[in-house]
Design a protein around this motif. Structure first.
Motif, mmCIF file in Angstrom:
data_model
loop_
_atom_site.group_PDB
_atom_site.id
_atom_site.type_symbol
_atom_site.label_atom_id
_atom_site.label_comp_id
_atom_site.label_asym_id
_atom_site.label_seq_id
_atom_site.Cartn_x
_atom_site.Cartn_y
_atom_site.Cartn_z
ATOM 1 N N VAL A 134 6.388 2.273 23.619
ATOM 2 C CA VAL A 134 7.157 1.058 23.867
ATOM 3 C C VAL A 134 7.769 0.617 22.546
ATOM 4 N N VAL A 135 9.050 0.297 22.576
ATOM 5 C CA VAL A 135 9.754 -0.115 21.371
ATOM 6 C C VAL A 135 10.162 -1.577 21.499
ATOM 7 N N THR A 136 9.936 -2.327 20.421
ATOM 8 C CA THR A 136 10.340 -3.724 20.350
ATOM 9 C C THR A 136 11.103 -3.953 19.052
ATOM 10 N N ARG A 137 11.800 -5.064 18.962
ATOM 11 C CA ARG A 137 12.428 -5.418 17.691
ATOM 12 C C ARG A 137 11.346 -5.860 16.716
ATOM 13 N N ALA A 138 11.476 -5.422 15.476
ATOM 14 C CA ALA A 138 10.506 -5.816 14.469
ATOM 15 C C ALA A 138 10.631 -7.317 14.211
ATOM 16 N N PRO A 139 9.506 -8.037 14.124
ATOM 17 C CA PRO A 139 9.588 -9.485 13.931
ATOM 18 C C PRO A 139 10.020 -9.830 12.513
ATOM 19 N N ALA A 140 10.647 -10.982 12.361
ATOM 20 C CA ALA A 140 10.989 -11.470 11.028
ATOM 21 C C ALA A 140 9.710 -11.860 10.305
ATOM 22 N N GLY A 141 9.667 -11.541 9.007
ATOM 23 C CA GLY A 141 8.448 -11.826 8.262
ATOM 24 C C GLY A 141 7.333 -10.893 8.664
ATOM 25 N N HIS A 142 6.119 -11.309 8.448
ATOM 26 C CA HIS A 142 4.954 -10.474 8.743
ATOM 27 C C HIS A 142 3.897 -11.323 9.447
ATOM 28 N N PRO A 143 4.125 -11.611 10.734
ATOM 29 C CA PRO A 143 3.134 -12.411 11.463
ATOM 30 C C PRO A 143 1.810 -11.669 11.579
ATOM 31 N N ALA A 144 0.752 -12.426 11.676
ATOM 32 C CA ALA A 144 -0.567 -11.820 11.799
ATOM 33 C C ALA A 144 -0.643 -11.010 13.090
ATOM 34 N N PRO A 155 14.371 -4.481 22.803
ATOM 35 C CA PRO A 155 15.780 -4.255 22.479
ATOM 36 C C PRO A 155 16.603 -3.741 23.647
ATOM 37 N N CYS A 156 15.944 -3.440 24.760
ATOM 38 C CA CYS A 156 16.679 -2.992 25.943
ATOM 39 C C CYS A 156 16.103 -3.703 27.161
ATOM 40 N N THR A 157 16.955 -4.046 28.076
ATOM 41 C CA THR A 157 16.542 -4.857 29.221
ATOM 42 C C THR A 157 16.864 -4.202 30.555
ATOM 43 N N GLY A 158 17.326 -2.968 30.517
ATOM 44 C CA GLY A 158 17.724 -2.287 31.738
ATOM 45 C C GLY A 158 16.546 -1.952 32.619
ATOM 46 N N PRO A 159 16.825 -1.522 33.855
ATOM 47 C CA PRO A 159 15.767 -1.200 34.809
ATOM 48 C C PRO A 159 14.976 0.045 34.409
ATOM 49 N N ALA A 160 13.796 0.184 34.997
ATOM 50 C CA ALA A 160 12.950 1.352 34.754
ATOM 51 C C ALA A 160 13.717 2.632 35.043
ATOM 52 N N TYR A 161 13.610 3.590 34.140
ATOM 53 C CA TYR A 161 14.264 4.897 34.264
ATOM 54 C C TYR A 161 15.801 4.786 34.308
ATOM 55 N N GLY A 162 16.324 3.619 33.956
ATOM 56 C CA GLY A 162 17.741 3.374 34.152
ATOM 57 C C GLY A 162 18.612 3.849 33.003
ATOM 58 N N MET A 163 19.816 4.289 33.346
ATOM 59 C CA MET A 163 20.802 4.690 32.350
ATOM 60 C C MET A 163 21.169 3.530 31.432
ATOM 61 N N THR A 164 21.015 2.301 31.919
ATOM 62 C CA THR A 164 21.323 1.143 31.088
ATOM 63 C C THR A 164 20.538 1.166 29.786
ATOM 64 N N ARG A 165 19.281 1.543 29.855
ATOM 65 C CA ARG A 165 18.461 1.596 28.638
ATOM 66 C C ARG A 165 18.989 2.645 27.659
ATOM 67 N N GLY A 197 10.983 -1.645 27.662
ATOM 68 C CA GLY A 197 11.099 -1.016 26.352
ATOM 69 C C GLY A 197 10.410 0.330 26.222
ATOM 70 N N GLN A 198 10.056 0.953 27.342
ATOM 71 C CA GLN A 198 9.246 2.180 27.298
ATOM 72 C C GLN A 198 10.106 3.429 27.437
ATOM 73 N N PHE A 199 9.762 4.450 26.613
ATOM 74 C CA PHE A 199 10.454 5.736 26.647
ATOM 75 C C PHE A 199 9.418 6.857 26.607
ATOM 76 N N GLU A 200 9.910 8.060 26.886
ATOM 77 C CA GLU A 200 9.039 9.239 26.872
ATOM 78 C C GLU A 200 9.796 10.426 26.303
ATOM 79 N N LEU A 231 13.261 -1.462 14.434
ATOM 80 C CA LEU A 231 12.436 -1.516 15.626
ATOM 81 C C LEU A 231 10.991 -1.189 15.283
ATOM 82 N N ARG A 232 10.132 -1.400 16.247
ATOM 83 C CA ARG A 232 8.701 -1.139 16.076
ATOM 84 C C ARG A 232 8.215 -0.376 17.295
ATOM 85 N N ALA A 233 7.505 0.724 17.079
ATOM 86 C CA ALA A 233 7.042 1.568 18.183
ATOM 87 C C ALA A 233 5.541 1.427 18.366
ATOM 88 N N SER A 234 5.127 1.273 19.612
ATOM 89 C CA SER A 234 3.708 1.237 19.947
ATOM 90 C C SER A 234 3.385 2.362 20.915
#
Length: 451
Positions: A134-144, A155-165, A197-200, A231-234
């Motif tokens: 899962v990828v998210t935008r990296a937060p500003a600063g360094h929150p705990a 960073p993406c809001t498209g549907p699951a498995y969707g070309m929009t992403r 935000g999930q990819f494979e 971005l940040r990957a989990s």
């Protein structure tokens, strides 16, 4: 090789191993020290075998405390210049003691021993991983880190498995694919997945040790490309409790003399007798294997019925709800016939995963294991009595239960050896204790950025 790396602008080499909590640990050296490292190794403490995912240190009967030293030797055949980290190269490492003897808890050498054990029986195994993140935008600063209320900015809001992403993150996905290709990783697929935000990415099968090396390189490459894009990957099993988590499915194909044992025309399901027994051994061992492939309390937040995670101890032909899925593939696809373990996730040490699966499969061959009738449809949709009638049971729903099954597994104990088996169990028990009083949201938050 050091001269070649220098000519490529490489200044440092990262030597990695993966601990029993599934964390990729590292020692780095200047490129010009590569020859010395290959000859004499790099010093490291054996205590890393009892590190937990939160960097606490537990102990087993054989390992723990400040004493002792090991030597970390890079595998020169896998030295790779890192496309997304200019000036850096990477190599996986094997661990030995100071007398040059293999460290009994070295997971990479365990995977190699099991591969060699299979080869001695005339079997070739080709393995590969699907890596989800899962990828998210990296937060500003360094929150705990580790807050259950941490806002995640996708960073993406498209549907699951969707070309929009793909459209929304086309530059990012292109750079991931290009970096992997430059590094010699053969990508079969890369696409959006179900969760926000999930990819494979799926990579080509190969020798089991190489497959484990590849998945380590894939994860760190995705992480590096993500950083370069802000971005940040989990890769954590559960990024947000209650949502679909990240799996890391293991694909396994068996061959003898170059011929697939999944393509026997006159056999049931196309499986030669050895393949049936091997997969029967894996299916029988799945409750214990969960302590290897699902090693965190967070793993069991992901393992929910009717989520394609394979939470019931059953197998099926092209059934994505079965824990063990038989993939038939196209008739002319040489890698088409193989099996997939659906339960595993990226918190697993991949070397332990491939080694333990091979050990379970070989025990299945030795004990002439069989496969029960295949399951069709979702076993979670069946009533309790119907599942009981079909002999379908729930796999362990907690790490405690899985660790108990691993502790009692004589075949896996024998294959891993006393030192490695004991270290893995010590880490599992420590993880259990650490999260024993935690709510699901807190577990997911605390482990979200550990993998």
């Amino acid at each position: 090789m050091a001269a070649r790396l220098s000519a490529e602008g490489v200044r440092n080499v990262a030597l990695t191993w993966v601990d029993n909590a599934g964390i990729t640990r590292v020692k780095t050296i200047p490129a010009e020290r590569l020859a010395a490292a290959a000859e004499r190794g790099i010093g490291m403490s054996p205590v890393f075998d009892v590190f937990t995912s939160d960097d606490a240190i537990t102990a087993s009967e054989h390992l723990g405390g400040p004493d002792g030293d090991l030597r970390l030797f890079p595998d020169l055949e896998r030295v790779t210049s890192l496309a997304a980290q200019p000036g850096w190269a990477w190599a996986p490492a094997d661990r030995y003691d100071q007398l040059g003897l293999p460290h009994p808890a070295c997971q990479r050498q365990f995977a190699r021993r099991m591969t060699e054990r299979a080869a001695a029986a005339g079997l070739e195994l080709r393995m590969g991983f699907e890596t989800e993140w899962v990828v998210t935008r990296a937060p500003a600063g360094h929150p705990a880190p580790g807050r259950a209320d941490e806002p995640l900015d996708y960073p993406c809001t498209g549907p699951a498995y969707g070309m929009t992403r793909v459209v929304e993150l086309s530059d990012y996905l292109r750079d991931v694919t290009e970096a992997l290709s430059v590094q010699g990783i053969d990508v079969l697929q890369i696409h959006p997945e179900y969760a926000p935000g999930q990819f494979e990415v799926t990579t080509a099968p190969g020798d089991p040790v190489r497959a484990a090396d590849d998945v380590v390189l894939v994860r760190e490459t995705v992480r590096a490309v993500s950083v370069r894009h802000g971005l940040r990957a989990s890769f954590a099993p559960s990024v947000v409790a209650g949502e679909v988590g990240n799996g890391c499915h293991l694909h396994t194909g068996l061959y003898r003399d170059g011929t697939s044992l999944h393509r026997s025309p006159d056999a049931a399901w196309g499986l030669a007798p050895e393949a049936t027994a091997f997969l029967g051994g894996v299916l029988d061992a799945l409750p214990a294997l969960l302590a290897i492939g699902c090693p965190s309390p967070a793993s069991y937040l992901r393992l929910q019925p009717s989520h394609w995670a394979g939470v019931y101890q059953c197998w099926g032909v092209e059934n994505r709800e079965a824990a063990l899925r038989l993939i038939t593939g196209a008739p002319d696809d040489p890698d088409g016939g193989h099996a997939e373990i659906k339960t595993f996730d990226a918190a697993a040490n991949p070397y332990l995963a491939v080694g333990a699966v091979i050990a379970a499969g070989l025990h299945g061959i030795e004990s002439a294991a069989q496969l029960p009738p295949p399951q069709t449809g979702d076993p979670g949709a069946l009533g309790v009595r119907e599942r009981a009638r079909r002999g379908i049971v729930r796999l362990p729903a907690t790490l405690t239960e899985a660790a108990d099954r691993l502790e009692k597994s004589a075949p896996l104990h024998e294959a891993m050896g006393e030192v490695l088996h004991g270290a893995v169990l010590a880490v599992r028990r420590a993880e259990e204790a650490h999260f024993a009083e935690s709510e699901d949201d807190a577990i997911a938050a605390a482990t979200r950025w550990r993998w």
